[in-house]
Design an enzyme around this catalytic site. Sequence first.
Site, PDB file in Angstrom:
ATOM      1  N   HIS A 276       0.830  -1.214   0.000  1.00  0.00           N
ATOM      2  CA  HIS A 276       0.000   0.000   0.000  1.00  0.00           C
ATOM      3  C   HIS A 276       0.856   1.252   0.000  1.00  0.00           C
ATOM      4  CE1 HIS A 276       0.542  -0.769   4.426  1.00  0.00           C
ATOM      5  NE2 HIS A 276       0.689   0.555   4.474  1.00  0.00           N
TER       6      HIS A 276
ATOM      7  N   GLU B 233       7.793   0.841   5.049  1.00  0.00           N
ATOM      8  CA  GLU B 233       7.320  -0.241   5.910  1.00  0.00           C
ATOM      9  C   GLU B 233       7.546  -1.548   5.170  1.00  0.00           C
ATOM     10  OE1 GLU B 233       3.081  -0.151   6.643  1.00  0.00           O
ATOM     11  OE2 GLU B 233       3.209  -1.570   8.305  1.00  0.00           O
TER      12      GLU B 233
END
Lengths: 134, 134
Positions: free
Chosen positions: B7, B130
């Site tokens: 994402h 991340e």
Amino acid sequence: MIGRLNHVAIAVPDLEAAAKTYRETLGAKVSPPQAEPAHGVTVVFVELPNTKIELLHPLGANSPIAPFLERNPSGGMHHLCFEVDDILAARDRLKAEGARVLGDGNPKIGAHGKPVLFLHPKDFIGTLIELEQV
Amino acid sequence: MIGRLNHVAIAVPDLEAAAKTYRETLGAKVSPPQAEPAHGVTVVFVELPNTKIELLHPLGANSPIAPFLERNPSGGMHHLCFEVDDILAARDRLKAEGARVLGDGNPKIGAHGKPVLFLHPKDFIGTLIELEQV
């Protein structure tokens, strides 16, 4: 309306170092640098299984990413590109919704040889958005 | 090493307005808001055919995105999340390459119930990254 995320563009102050970070540190598949003089950038493509990261470095005078790198000298995420089926229909819908299309409002041929438009980041929560007709 | 782009996270000052922009102006499929108190955020997922956009709004005191919104009150792109097969192997490779892992260096359980780590943006061209084990 919007379809796939075509790419995330990251403006980088040192293209070779950025390509090395993605290739060696993150272990991604990275293309050779590709000069796009008509768009004022040199691009390295980071190929992921589902989308691309584009590492953009200014090329020539008046590069569209030069002001961003002046404000963010370490580099950073510059824009998101979403695919659309019909860029004129997308533009007209966006204008009807009150969103601002950058430039003269007419699509230009982008770095992938397809029609593109950019949308004002102030209308999209601080994110510069490119639409590309696929 | 890195796999899919899981994402793109965008920090937003007004979650309802941001969800409306993606749903109505950009015509995307948008989830209801989901509170993640353990992570200090409320999330709206924008589902694209190949990946997701996560709209993040601070929840509670000490939200990890509050400092970003103080610096960028209009909101903006906050981080990229890449998938990895083995987060401990990824961490060890990154540390061997000299990259800084945030926190105590041990994976935490992220908002999707899977182990995650964050990498220092100064080691990745101004981009907070991340890693999520899938």
